[in-house]
Write a protein that holds these residues in place. Structure first.
Motif, PDB file in Angstrom:
ATOM      1  N   SER A 178      34.692  14.870  25.352  1.00 18.64           N
ATOM      2  CA  SER A 178      33.595  13.589  23.999  1.00 18.64           C
ATOM      3  C   SER A 178      33.700  14.021  23.408  1.00 18.64           C
ATOM      4  O   SER A 178      33.496  13.304  22.629  1.00 18.64           O
ATOM      5  CB  SER A 178      32.762  13.531  25.661  1.00 18.64           C
ATOM      6  OG  SER A 178      31.869  12.482  24.465  1.00 18.64           O
ATOM      7  N   THR A 181      36.636  13.526  21.011  1.00 17.06           N
ATOM      8  CA  THR A 181      36.934  12.609  20.345  1.00 17.06           C
ATOM      9  C   THR A 181      35.474  11.512  19.314  1.00 17.06           C
ATOM     10  O   THR A 181      35.847  11.168  18.259  1.00 17.06           O
ATOM     11  CB  THR A 181      36.379  11.651  21.748  1.00 17.06           C
ATOM     12  OG1 THR A 181      37.556  12.463  22.921  1.00 17.06           O
ATOM     13  CG2 THR A 181      36.929  10.141  21.588  1.00 17.06           C
ATOM     14  N   GLU A 182      34.065  12.303  19.710  1.00 15.85           N
ATOM     15  CA  GLU A 182      33.224  11.677  18.736  1.00 15.85           C
ATOM     16  C   GLU A 182      33.593  12.256  17.572  1.00 15.85           C
ATOM     17  O   GLU A 182      34.028  11.364  16.450  1.00 15.85           O
ATOM     18  CB  GLU A 182      32.026  12.029  19.694  1.00 15.85           C
ATOM     19  CG  GLU A 182      30.844  11.470  18.429  1.00 15.85           C
ATOM     20  CD  GLU A 182      29.069  11.831  18.697  1.00 15.85           C
ATOM     21  OE1 GLU A 182      28.576  11.066  18.623  1.00 15.85           O
ATOM     22  OE2 GLU A 182      29.081  12.483  20.328  1.00 15.85           O
ATOM     23  N   CYS A 206      33.628   7.139  23.573  1.00 13.72           N
ATOM     24  CA  CYS A 206      33.955   8.319  23.840  1.00 13.72           C
ATOM     25  C   CYS A 206      33.547   9.233  25.697  1.00 13.72           C
ATOM     26  O   CYS A 206      33.825   9.759  26.296  1.00 13.72           O
ATOM     27  CB  CYS A 206      32.148   9.210  22.615  1.00 13.72           C
ATOM     28  SG  CYS A 206      32.552   9.844  21.245  1.00 13.72           S
ATOM     29  N   SER A 209      36.246   8.373  27.587  1.00 16.00           N
ATOM     30  CA  SER A 209      37.660  10.004  27.082  1.00 16.00           C
ATOM     31  C   SER A 209      37.403  10.473  28.261  1.00 16.00           C
ATOM     32  O   SER A 209      38.358  11.727  28.714  1.00 16.00           O
ATOM     33  CB  SER A 209      37.108  10.615  25.985  1.00 16.00           C
ATOM     34  OG  SER A 209      35.779  11.069  25.716  1.00 16.00           O
TER      35      SER A 209
END
Length: 231
Positions: A178, A181-182, A206, A209
């Motif tokens: 997460s 991803t962010e 996020c 994910s």
């Protein structure tokens, strides 16, 4: 007691190059609002920059030196102020060209001079109350979105921990995915405008994910955790 009452009053910004007009409007509205004044558009923009969140409504003349009312409206659109601060035009110009342009630039009402006290008070209070209701609805919607987001996050965490438990992975794995991803999405916004993601959309991606391994929930443990190569 008077100081507390004044502090609780909402602020109105009167923008007009005529001191007489500002004085007339101030006398009409001082009972209900705290009055701020600007004698031209440039001053108005400076006051809005400093007190935007405090100003409940703007009364704006059209024909002024340095920066006219239409230029102020254009600036308020560019800065995003027009979304939260209602503007009522005050002008002796009554032609449809002026009125239509004011509405096109985001003005919520148009009051022609000479001023009628009853009309001014009614228009100002009506648009002020509408703005208050819209803000209340926006706050309520934001609260609902936050609650929905919290519920989604809780569900994602539960499902993620189930997957981790079945697959024997570290609990930090989901957090790392997460977080990465962010970071990737925020960096993407700095290098291209092809994907105009909002903060809410980034948060949603996020959260999603964290479910990248959700398919493992339906895989039998004998296969999922089988040592060595699969046959």
């Amino acid at each position: 007691m008077r100081k507390d009452r004044k502090r609780n009053k909402k602020k109105i910004l009167i923008v007009d190059d005529s001191e007489l007009n500002r004085s007339l409007l101030s006398d009409m509205l001082a009972g209900e609002f705290e009055i701020m004044e600007a004698e031209n558009g440039m001053q108005a923009v400076m006051i809005l920059q400093e007190h935007e969140l405090e100003i409940a409504l703007v009364l704006l003349d059209i024909v002024m030196p340095e920066m006219d009312g239409f230029e102020v409206l254009a600036m308020m659109n560019n800065k995003g102020w027009i979304k939260t601060t209602p503007v009522i035009m005050i002008s002796a110009e009554t032609g449809s060209t002026y009125i239509d342009r004011a509405y096109d630039l985001g003005a919520v009402d148009y009051i022609s001079r000479p001023f009628d006290e009853r009309t001014v008070k009614h228009r100002v209070m009506s648009n002020f109350m509408i703005a208050i209701k819209q803000k209340e609805m926006a706050d309520m919607l934001y609260t609902q979105v936050c609650e929905h987001e919290r519920d989604n996050r809780i569900m994602v965490e539960i499902l993620s921990h189930i997957v981790e438990f079945r697959n024997g992975e570290s609990g930090l794995h989901i957090l790392h995915v997460s977080t990465f991803t962010e970071m990737i999405l925020k960096h993407l916004l700095t290098i291209t405008d092809k994907y105009p993601l909002s903060p809410v959309e980034i948060k949603t991606i996020c959260n999603a994910s964290a479910l990248h391994d959700i398919g493992k929930m339906s895989v039998p443990e004998s296969i999922l955790n089988k040592p060595g190569r699969q046959t």
